[in-house]
Design an enzyme around this catalytic site. Structure first.
Site, PDB file in Angstrom:
ATOM      1  N   GLU B  81      19.894  97.583  35.572  1.00 17.44           N
ATOM      2  CA  GLU B  81      18.940  96.810  36.359  1.00 17.44           C
ATOM      3  C   GLU B  81      19.661  95.691  37.092  1.00 17.44           C
ATOM      4  O   GLU B  81      19.050  94.772  37.612  1.00 17.44           O
ATOM      5  CB  GLU B  81      17.807  96.276  35.484  1.00 17.44           C
ATOM      6  CG  GLU B  81      18.250  95.471  34.291  1.00 17.44           C
ATOM      7  CD  GLU B  81      17.049  94.955  33.506  1.00 17.44           C
ATOM      8  OE1 GLU B  81      16.526  95.746  32.714  1.00 17.44           O
ATOM      9  OE2 GLU B  81      16.648  93.814  33.706  1.00 17.44           O
ATOM     10  N   CYS B 113      16.011  98.749  30.468  1.00 18.56           N
ATOM     11  CA  CYS B 113      17.160  98.931  29.578  1.00 18.56           C
ATOM     12  C   CYS B 113      17.399 100.367  29.152  1.00 18.56           C
ATOM     13  O   CYS B 113      18.276 100.639  28.342  1.00 18.56           O
ATOM     14  CB  CYS B 113      16.984  98.070  28.326  1.00 18.56           C
ATOM     15  SG  CYS B 113      16.900  96.317  28.688  1.00 18.56           S
ATOM     16  N   HIS B 237      17.200 100.452  20.370  1.00 17.77           N
ATOM     17  CA  HIS B 237      17.484  99.438  21.392  1.00 17.77           C
ATOM     18  C   HIS B 237      17.397  98.062  20.743  1.00 17.77           C
ATOM     19  O   HIS B 237      16.543  97.801  19.906  1.00 17.77           O
ATOM     20  CB  HIS B 237      16.505  99.550  22.561  1.00 17.77           C
ATOM     21  CG  HIS B 237      16.720  98.452  23.576  1.00 17.77           C
ATOM     22  ND1 HIS B 237      17.941  98.241  24.170  1.00 17.77           N
ATOM     23  CD2 HIS B 237      15.887  97.481  24.045  1.00 17.77           C
ATOM     24  CE1 HIS B 237      17.845  97.198  24.993  1.00 17.77           C
ATOM     25  NE2 HIS B 237      16.629  96.714  24.935  1.00 17.77           N
TER      26      HIS B 237
END
Ligand SMILES: [Zn+2]
Lengths: 131, 348
Positions: B81, B113, B237
């Protein structure tokens, strides 16, 4: 720097592609297209240089040219690659006080500069100390 | 699936800032901040590093492990990003820098992400259909956060690359299956031309991260008829240290199962790099036949889950490039003022 000139130099700036004379085996970086020794007998072809070398000499830059101001103080070194050619390069991610002649360095890929805020970003080789 | 991982590599910038230093600037209690996030320090890119340079370094490390001819790479995807250009792909820069041009497809991926794991799925599909021999997917970011925003404590830089090929003898791990869970959830966003992202505060937790990670994990377990006990390791994550620990507990994974892949306390949240670096940290240590559950998360929102089984080739390949631990230990601390200069917040 003009974008077209940089674009032509991408192979040598990204991957240390120089030339080698097929007649006398001498390696050139930046690439030469005529061998100064062999002249018309020379056979120059692309040659991928080793990404490792040693610091031959260096200086610490305190007053930087435009675009490099925020990097000071930084190390500018002459590095001799394992294949012989020497090149001038920034040595990144180090304390300038800890650099010595003879230090082993390896190629890294970094931003070299940019044409203003809205221009092309230039990438290419710099070096860092081998840990 | 007949797809495997033939190489992997990471890159983490060398500079670090301690969360103590950030907390002191904003008048917060350092120990409370660190305990709350379970993060001690975060990586900071040098002024001449960006998502393209991080991606190239990670990809070159992945190639060292794969030992393949880069001309055999048929696809490159770079998920981020924080692509250096708004228009002009990062993937072409990487393709040129690893000498994979010109006979390949390349594109930048965007999904907060999880863009890197979306790239793994794209490569896996192309490999499986026989369209390409190898594909490389990279997740990398130089995350931005407004000064004083809670995100400033964790927004870090780093990246990981994975090379996908057929699940044959040169594969160091087999991808047994993948499952995704996606909804339209506005928990975190950045509008065009704005330098910093906005987030929904508490909203980023339950209906966003937890809902998607848990749903994707359940999906893959159901699909492959596996339970948490079938996995030696799990990587979730990791926007901070707390979320992956809580989600592991909710799913029935132990602290030992997530220990290897939990790198956020030492480098912060590397956004698109986070899950990829977590997976690499596990591959650095895992034994043949061990199974790894990997679940990414991208705001907006979605999760990609993978079941990965380590193979024998890992043992001869993992030492061919620097390991995650080497990057974690090889660091230079900077103070907050140097940090603001490196992030171009302080301009002369
Ligand atoms: Zn010659």
């Amino acid at each position: 720097m003009a974008a077209p000139r940089f674009w032509r130099e991408i192979p040598n700036r990204y991957n240390l592609i120089g030339t080698r004379c097929g007649n006398c085996n001498k390696v050139f970086f930046p690439p030469r297209y005529i061998c100064p020794q062999c002249r018309r007998m020379g056979k120059l072809e692309p040659y991928k240089l080793s990404r490792r070398g040693k610091i031959v000499t260096y200086g610490v830059v305190h007053v930087a040219p435009e675009g490099f101001e925020d990097l000071v103080p930084y190390v500018l070194a002459i590095v001799e690659l394992e294949d012989g050619p020497r090149l001038t390069t920034q040595v990144v991610d180090c304390d300038p006080n800890e650099i010595k002649i003879g230090d082993e360095v390896e190629m890294v890929f970094r931003r070299i500069g940019a044409d203003r805020e809205d221009g092309v970003i230039y990438y290419g080789f710099k070096f860092r100390k081998v840990e | 699936m007949n797809v495997g991982i033939v190489g992997y590599g990471v890159y983490i910038p060398r500079y670090r800032i301690r969360l103590d230093d950030i907390a002191r600037v904003w008048g917060e209690e350092p120990s409370r901040v660190k305990q709350g996030l379970m993060v001690e320090e975060k990586s900071v890119p040098a002024p001449d590093e960006d998502t393209a340079t991080i991606s190239v370094e990670a990809a070159r490390n992945a190639l060292k492990r794969a030992g393949i001819n880069p001309q055999d790479i048929g696809a490159i995807y770079v998920g981020s990003e924080s692509h250096p250009y708004a228009v002009k792909p990062t993937a072409t820069i990487v393709a040129e820098a690893i000498e994979a041009t010109p006979n390949l497809t390349a594109a930048d991926m965007e999904f907060a992400c999880k863009a890197g794991t979306a790239g793994i799925q794209a490569c896996a599909g192309l490999v499986e259909m026989g369209q390409i021999k190898y594909g490389i997917s990279i997740g990398a970011d130089t995350a931005q956060a407004a000064p004083g925003d809670p995100l400033e404590y964790t927004a870090a830089a780093g990246g990981g690359a994975v090379i996908i090929g057929k699940n044959d003898g040169e594969a160091l791990a087999e991808i047994e299956g993948t499952y995704s869970y996606t909804t339209d959830t506005p928990d975190f966003w950045r509008r065009e031309m704005r330098p910093y992202p906005k987030h929904g505060g508490r909203f980023t937790g339950k209906p966003a991260y937890f809902k998607h990670v848990v749903s994707a994990a359940h999906g893959i377990l159901r699909q492959l008829k596996l339970t948490p006990q079938d996995f030696a390791h799990a990587v979730f994550h990791q926007p901070n240290g707390k979320f992956p620990c809580q989600v592991a507990e909710e799913l029935g994974f132990s602290k030992a199962q997530i220990a290897c892949g939990l790198v956020v306390p030492k480098i912060g949240n590397t956004y698109s790099g986070a899950t990829m670096i977590g997976l690499a940290a596990v591959l650095d240590k895992a034994k043949p036949d061990e199974r790894i559950l990997v679940v990414s998360y991208g705001s907006g929102a979605g999760s990609d889950a993978f079941s990965i089984k380590v193979k024998k080739a890992i043992e001869e390949k993992r030492d061919l490039a620097p390991k995650v631990e080497q990057f974690l230990n090889n660091k230079i601390y900077i103070d907050y003022s140097t940090y603001t200069k490196y992030k171009s917040l302080l301009v002369r």
